[in-house]
Design an enzyme around this catalytic site. Structure first.
Site, PDB file in Angstrom:
ATOM      1  N   ARG A   1       3.528  -2.715  -0.116  1.00  0.00           N
ATOM      2  CA  ARG A   1       3.316  -4.020   0.519  1.00  0.00           C
ATOM      3  C   ARG A   1       4.664  -4.571   0.968  1.00  0.00           C
ATOM      4  O   ARG A   1       5.726  -4.140   0.507  1.00  0.00           O
ATOM      5  CB  ARG A   1       2.667  -5.000  -0.474  1.00  0.00           C
ATOM      6  CG  ARG A   1       3.514  -5.223  -1.704  1.00  0.00           C
ATOM      7  CD  ARG A   1       3.374  -6.589  -2.312  1.00  0.00           C
ATOM      8  NE  ARG A   1       4.199  -6.675  -3.515  1.00  0.00           N
ATOM      9  CZ  ARG A   1       5.496  -6.930  -3.517  1.00  0.00           C
ATOM     10  NH1 ARG A   1       6.138  -7.119  -2.389  1.00  0.00           N
ATOM     11  NH2 ARG A   1       6.178  -6.987  -4.651  1.00  0.00           N
ATOM     12  N   GLY A   2       4.619  -5.548   1.852  1.00  0.00           N
ATOM     13  CA  GLY A   2       5.845  -6.193   2.269  1.00  0.00           C
ATOM     14  C   GLY A   2       6.426  -7.044   1.161  1.00  0.00           C
ATOM     15  O   GLY A   2       5.743  -7.419   0.213  1.00  0.00           O
TER      16      GLY A   2
ATOM     17  N   GLN B   1       9.721  -8.217  -1.684  1.00  0.00           N
ATOM     18  CA  GLN B   1      10.698  -7.697  -2.632  1.00  0.00           C
ATOM     19  C   GLN B   1      10.068  -7.589  -4.026  1.00  0.00           C
ATOM     20  O   GLN B   1       8.937  -7.136  -4.143  1.00  0.00           O
ATOM     21  CB  GLN B   1      11.943  -8.593  -2.587  1.00  0.00           C
ATOM     22  CG  GLN B   1      12.525  -8.669  -1.166  1.00  0.00           C
ATOM     23  CD  GLN B   1      13.798  -9.469  -1.068  1.00  0.00           C
ATOM     24  OE1 GLN B   1      14.716  -9.317  -1.861  1.00  0.00           O
ATOM     25  NE2 GLN B   1      13.873 -10.350  -0.076  1.00  0.00           N
ATOM     26  N   TYR B   2      10.782  -7.993  -5.072  1.00  0.00           N
ATOM     27  CA  TYR B   2      10.218  -7.895  -6.414  1.00  0.00           C
ATOM     28  C   TYR B   2       9.354  -9.118  -6.723  1.00  0.00           C
ATOM     29  O   TYR B   2       9.728 -10.253  -6.409  1.00  0.00           O
ATOM     30  CB  TYR B   2      11.326  -7.800  -7.469  1.00  0.00           C
ATOM     31  CG  TYR B   2      11.937  -6.426  -7.585  1.00  0.00           C
ATOM     32  CD1 TYR B   2      11.272  -5.388  -8.229  1.00  0.00           C
ATOM     33  CD2 TYR B   2      13.183  -6.169  -7.036  1.00  0.00           C
ATOM     34  CE1 TYR B   2      11.828  -4.129  -8.322  1.00  0.00           C
ATOM     35  CE2 TYR B   2      13.753  -4.912  -7.129  1.00  0.00           C
ATOM     36  CZ  TYR B   2      13.079  -3.891  -7.771  1.00  0.00           C
ATOM     37  OH  TYR B   2      13.632  -2.640  -7.866  1.00  0.00           O
ATOM     38  N   THR B   3       8.220  -8.873  -7.351  1.00  0.00           N
ATOM     39  CA  THR B   3       7.375  -9.958  -7.844  1.00  0.00           C
ATOM     40  C   THR B   3       6.934  -9.627  -9.261  1.00  0.00           C
ATOM     41  O   THR B   3       6.969  -8.471  -9.695  1.00  0.00           O
ATOM     42  CB  THR B   3       6.122 -10.169  -6.974  1.00  0.00           C
ATOM     43  OG1 THR B   3       5.334  -8.962  -6.986  1.00  0.00           O
ATOM     44  CG2 THR B   3       6.483 -10.526  -5.548  1.00  0.00           C
TER      45      THR B   3
ATOM     46  N   HIS C   1       3.696 -10.039 -11.997  1.00  0.00           N
ATOM     47  CA  HIS C   1       2.291 -10.360 -12.230  1.00  0.00           C
ATOM     48  C   HIS C   1       2.047 -10.345 -13.732  1.00  0.00           C
ATOM     49  O   HIS C   1       2.648  -9.536 -14.460  1.00  0.00           O
ATOM     50  CB  HIS C   1       1.358  -9.346 -11.569  1.00  0.00           C
ATOM     51  CG  HIS C   1       1.376  -9.379 -10.074  1.00  0.00           C
ATOM     52  ND1 HIS C   1       1.305 -10.553  -9.357  1.00  0.00           N
ATOM     53  CD2 HIS C   1       1.457  -8.382  -9.154  1.00  0.00           C
ATOM     54  CE1 HIS C   1       1.340 -10.280  -8.059  1.00  0.00           C
ATOM     55  NE2 HIS C   1       1.439  -8.976  -7.912  1.00  0.00           N
TER      56      HIS C   1
ATOM     57  N   GLY D   1       2.281 -11.186  -0.290  1.00  0.00           N
ATOM     58  CA  GLY D   1       2.740  -9.865   0.137  1.00  0.00           C
ATOM     59  C   GLY D   1       1.554  -9.092   0.685  1.00  0.00           C
ATOM     60  O   GLY D   1       0.504  -9.016   0.025  1.00  0.00           O
TER      61      GLY D   1
ATOM     62  N   GLY E   1      -2.168  -9.251  -1.028  1.00  0.00           N
ATOM     63  CA  GLY E   1      -2.582 -10.624  -0.740  1.00  0.00           C
ATOM     64  C   GLY E   1      -1.641 -11.659  -1.317  1.00  0.00           C
ATOM     65  O   GLY E   1      -0.492 -11.742  -0.914  1.00  0.00           O
TER      66      GLY E   1
ATOM     67  N   CYS F   1      11.391 -12.304  -5.407  1.00  0.00           N
ATOM     68  CA  CYS F   1      11.458 -12.249  -3.939  1.00  0.00           C
ATOM     69  C   CYS F   1      12.902 -12.343  -3.428  1.00  0.00           C
ATOM     70  O   CYS F   1      13.134 -12.767  -2.302  1.00  0.00           O
ATOM     71  CB  CYS F   1      10.597 -13.340  -3.315  1.00  0.00           C
ATOM     72  SG  CYS F   1       8.844 -13.152  -3.721  1.00  0.00           S
TER      73      CYS F   1
END
Length: 218
Positions: free
Chosen positions: A69-70, A72-74, A76, A151, A162, A180
């Site tokens: 996905r587009g 950077q780091y996320t 969850h 993303g 999403g 991000c």
């Protein structure tokens, strides 16, 4: 019709990606309807196509998933609502920019249900809230915290991945990354803002605002 699926408990990330890829292929083939899938994940970090390894502060803390996905780091984790959107832009207009703007508008309209004003900032992906109770930034501007991440990925103009909205995650978990790629601002949640919002409350708001935002995109 758009199928709405809500999965209780914590959904394995790799299984979620496999489901989205299969569903996106089926939507393109005309074998399945569009879908919004609401999930929570166990604690994990994801690396988008623009991720910089320097932003992974604690690489051994939680599992790290490479994803196409587009962004950077996320992060969850439990207490964060992830809304995966599998929509057919072949029928809604082949405009990625407009689609991302619709996701942003969806988040902002949903937050407004709880009297939270979300903002979009140039050069900063996601949705932000102003924090006037915090010290001003060095340039005199209001402090801002991120409350939602976005993303997306497309395959044959069918979307997947999403957005995520922080309801009541452990905000300390975000310290393992530079979310991000943005280090100058913090992260917040609805509960951190003093709002006793439940996941069910948020889900109702997401559903009620989806049609309003996306019905004009067909």
């Amino acid at each position: 019709m758009v199928d709405w699926i809500t999965t209780d408990g914590l959904t394995d990330y790799a299984q979620a990606v496999a489901f989205m890829e299969d569903r996106a292929n089926a939507i393109y083939a005309g074998e399945a309807s569009e879908c919004i899938w609401l999930v929570e994940h166990p604690p994990l970090y994801t690396a988008g196509t623009s991720a910089d390894t320097a932003d992974l502060v604690s690489p051994d803390r939680f599992p790290v998933h490479e994803t196409r996905r587009g962004g950077q780091y996320t992060y969850h984790g439990p207490g964060q609502r992830v809304a995966y959107a599998m929509l057919d832009l072949n029928k809604r207009g082949k405009d990625v920019r407009k689609y991302v703007q619709s996701l942003e508008a969806w988040v902002i309209a949903t937050l407004a249900e709880f009297s939270v004003t979300g903002h979009i900032r140039e050069g900063r992906v996601g949705v932000w809230v102003e924090r006037p109770e915090k010290p001003l930034n060095a340039d005199g501007s209001l402090a801002e915290d991120k409350i939602a991440a976005i993303g997306v990925r497309l395959r044959k103009w069918v979307t997947f991945h999403g957005l995520s909205i922080n309801v009541e995650p452990d905000l300390e978990h975000f310290t393992g990354i530079v979310p991000c790629g943005i280090s100058k601002h913090g992260v917040t949640s609805l509960v951190d803002l003093g709002l006793p919002v439940t996941m069910d409350d948020l889900d109702l708001a997401l559903k009620s605002n989806f049609t309003q935002i996306f019905e004009g995109s067909r």
